[in-house]
Design a protein around this motif. Sequence first.
Motif, mmCIF file in Angstrom:
data_model
loop_
_atom_site.group_PDB
_atom_site.id
_atom_site.type_symbol
_atom_site.label_atom_id
_atom_site.label_comp_id
_atom_site.label_asym_id
_atom_site.label_seq_id
_atom_site.Cartn_x
_atom_site.Cartn_y
_atom_site.Cartn_z
ATOM 1 N N LEU A 180 6.376 -34.075 -11.967
ATOM 2 C CA LEU A 180 7.294 -32.940 -11.893
ATOM 3 C C LEU A 180 8.539 -33.309 -11.108
ATOM 4 O O LEU A 180 8.461 -33.889 -10.018
ATOM 5 N N THR A 201 0.469 -34.980 -14.372
ATOM 6 C CA THR A 201 1.803 -34.477 -14.711
ATOM 7 C C THR A 201 2.811 -34.828 -13.627
ATOM 8 O O THR A 201 2.566 -34.584 -12.442
ATOM 9 N N GLY A 207 0.832 -28.505 -14.465
ATOM 10 C CA GLY A 207 2.270 -28.363 -14.310
ATOM 11 C C GLY A 207 2.838 -27.100 -14.907
ATOM 12 O O GLY A 207 4.057 -26.977 -15.061
#
Length: 256
Positions: A116, A114, A212
């Motif tokens: 971010l 993920t 996440g």
Amino acid sequence: MATAQLTASSISVSARNLSSFEGLRASNVKFASFKPAGGFALSQRPFRCLVVKAATVVAPKYTSIKPLGDRVLVKIKTVEEKSEGGILLPSSAQTKPQAGEVVAVGEGKSIGKTKLDISVKTGARVVYSKYAGTEVEFDGSSHLILKEDDIIGILETDDIKDLKPLNDRVFIKLAEAEEKTAGGLLLTEATKEKPSIGTVIAVGPGPLDEEGNRKALSVSPGSTVLYSKYAGNDFKGSDGANYIALKASDVMAILS
């Protein structure tokens, strides 16, 4: 064996615009005369001391700084040169700022698969950990490059009690220090025990897991908590109350 006697000693150091993030400026250091037992004396002779500068100076030919990863560039708030009563403060008494404006952010970080983004935006006023980051002199102003995790919270007003914590931070209003001992003796400010109990004012959205997602904190506003005695960052509010911002892991127990 001959012995030497110091008849006087004094050291005077003068510095201009000395502040916590400007480093040490050039100063004149002068040693008073030194008279050994033999009778001769060393004359006073001022000399230029070594210049030490804490911040990295970015040359004018560079017109921008782009932080990488989960780093943030913050323009530091100017040090207050006067007290609330209008008295000029010496350099040693000026409080090192822990607030500034975000002027640039990195591309973010990856947790597992993920990606971010940085949770603070350009233009936000933030409060950061006291000894975090690397100081940089850029475009005539003091800046700080720090990691997003070093940012304690966002401050939309001029009062620290309105701080909005980020990530796994908890913002606590400290309980009043005891004024007397158990035996009834009055305590001075120097001997009062630092409180490690307070009321939670605000909490961050929680830490991120490997996918996440935010994991909610186990404490909530209004809770009375016991926290690690030497953790976090201390602040004084305009209401005269004392506050502390720390990580949720530093909260040891909930009192009821």
